[in-house]
Design a protein around this motif. Sequence first.
Motif, PDB file in Angstrom:
ATOM      1  N   TYR A  63       0.866  -1.165   0.000  1.00  0.00           N
ATOM      2  CA  TYR A  63       0.000   0.000   0.000  1.00  0.00           C
ATOM      3  C   TYR A  63       0.906   1.219   0.000  1.00  0.00           C
ATOM      4  CZ  TYR A  63      -3.559  -3.364   1.264  1.00  0.00           C
ATOM      5  OH  TYR A  63      -4.398  -4.434   1.260  1.00  0.00           O
ATOM      6  N   ARG A  64       0.774   2.064  -1.038  1.00  0.00           N
ATOM      7  CA  ARG A  64       1.674   3.207  -1.196  1.00  0.00           C
ATOM      8  C   ARG A  64       0.901   4.439  -1.626  1.00  0.00           C
ATOM      9  NH1 ARG A  64       6.077   2.602  -5.166  1.00  0.00           N
ATOM     10  NH2 ARG A  64       6.020   4.828  -4.918  1.00  0.00           N
ATOM     11  N   CYS A  73       7.873   4.752   0.906  1.00  0.00           N
ATOM     12  CA  CYS A  73       7.236   3.783   0.004  1.00  0.00           C
ATOM     13  C   CYS A  73       8.234   3.296  -1.037  1.00  0.00           C
ATOM     14  CB  CYS A  73       6.037   4.415  -0.691  1.00  0.00           C
ATOM     15  SG  CYS A  73       4.692   4.867   0.400  1.00  0.00           S
ATOM     16  N   TYR A 101      -8.830   1.676   4.534  1.00  0.00           N
ATOM     17  CA  TYR A 101      -7.403   1.744   4.819  1.00  0.00           C
ATOM     18  C   TYR A 101      -7.165   2.192   6.255  1.00  0.00           C
ATOM     19  CZ  TYR A 101      -2.434   2.484   4.296  1.00  0.00           C
ATOM     20  OH  TYR A 101      -1.069   2.416   4.457  1.00  0.00           O
ATOM     21  N   VAL A 105      -4.875  -0.074   8.723  1.00  0.00           N
ATOM     22  CA  VAL A 105      -3.604   0.422   9.258  1.00  0.00           C
ATOM     23  C   VAL A 105      -3.914   1.434  10.362  1.00  0.00           C
ATOM     24  CG1 VAL A 105      -1.456   1.610   8.698  1.00  0.00           C
ATOM     25  CG2 VAL A 105      -2.514   0.093   7.024  1.00  0.00           C
ATOM     26  N   VAL A 110       1.314   5.633   4.979  1.00  0.00           N
ATOM     27  CA  VAL A 110       1.910   4.728   4.009  1.00  0.00           C
ATOM     28  C   VAL A 110       3.413   4.744   4.218  1.00  0.00           C
ATOM     29  CG1 VAL A 110       0.086   4.951   2.295  1.00  0.00           C
ATOM     30  CG2 VAL A 110       1.984   6.558   2.239  1.00  0.00           C
ATOM     31  N   ALA A 112       2.458   0.496   3.864  1.00  0.00           N
ATOM     32  CA  ALA A 112       2.065  -0.659   4.651  1.00  0.00           C
ATOM     33  C   ALA A 112       2.139  -1.864   3.726  1.00  0.00           C
ATOM     34  CB  ALA A 112       0.660  -0.499   5.208  1.00  0.00           C
ATOM     35  N   TRP A 128       3.246  -1.903   9.059  1.00  0.00           N
ATOM     36  CA  TRP A 128       3.436  -0.543   8.581  1.00  0.00           C
ATOM     37  C   TRP A 128       4.754  -0.033   9.126  1.00  0.00           C
ATOM     38  CZ3 TRP A 128      -0.248  -2.402  11.783  1.00  0.00           C
ATOM     39  CH2 TRP A 128      -0.223  -1.990  13.105  1.00  0.00           C
ATOM     40  N   GLU A 129       5.154   1.153   8.714  1.00  0.00           N
ATOM     41  CA  GLU A 129       6.462   1.742   8.992  1.00  0.00           C
ATOM     42  C   GLU A 129       7.526   1.011   8.154  1.00  0.00           C
ATOM     43  OE1 GLU A 129       7.049   4.503  10.682  1.00  0.00           O
ATOM     44  OE2 GLU A 129       4.984   4.649  11.373  1.00  0.00           O
ATOM     45  N   SER A 130       8.205   1.761   7.318  1.00  0.00           N
ATOM     46  CA  SER A 130       9.124   1.164   6.352  1.00  0.00           C
ATOM     47  C   SER A 130      10.250   0.364   7.005  1.00  0.00           C
ATOM     48  CB  SER A 130       9.698   2.231   5.424  1.00  0.00           C
ATOM     49  OG  SER A 130      10.440   3.189   6.149  1.00  0.00           O
TER      50      SER A 130
END
Length: 140
Positions: A63-64, A73, A101, A105, A110, A112, A128-130
């Motif tokens: 999800y971006r 992202c 969404y 989340v 984004v 996720a 979530w969280e890069s």
Amino acid sequence: PTAGFGAHNTPRLSLFRPFPRLFSTVTTTSPTPASVATPSWEELSRRLDSGQASEPLPLVTLYRDTNGWCPFCERVWVALRAKGIPYAEQVVSLQNKPEWYKALVPTALVPAVLFHGDGDSTERSIIWESDDILRALVER
């Protein structure tokens, strides 16, 4: 007036030039190349039976943002591509985040990633969280 400073006979630069036509509507039709034949139903059936026609099922859904400007992202996307992980992509409007969404989340940020589970497990999980996503990609 005399020539030199303040003379009115010097050429002026126009700041307002007509813009070139940026878009044109051109409709072209190209014939199907003779080398690319449409497969028959029998051929398609054989491909399905042999598994040749199926692409790898996505293991994750990314999800971006809709614009592709989010560097967080992008780093997840690059990691998925570099590792060769099949993924599906879902874009999320940052201005009008959909309710589904927000429910999926908790932070509504984004990126996720939804892990679909592998062939042995049907367990699904959302991360979530890069940084957390990248760690999860390394662990799996």
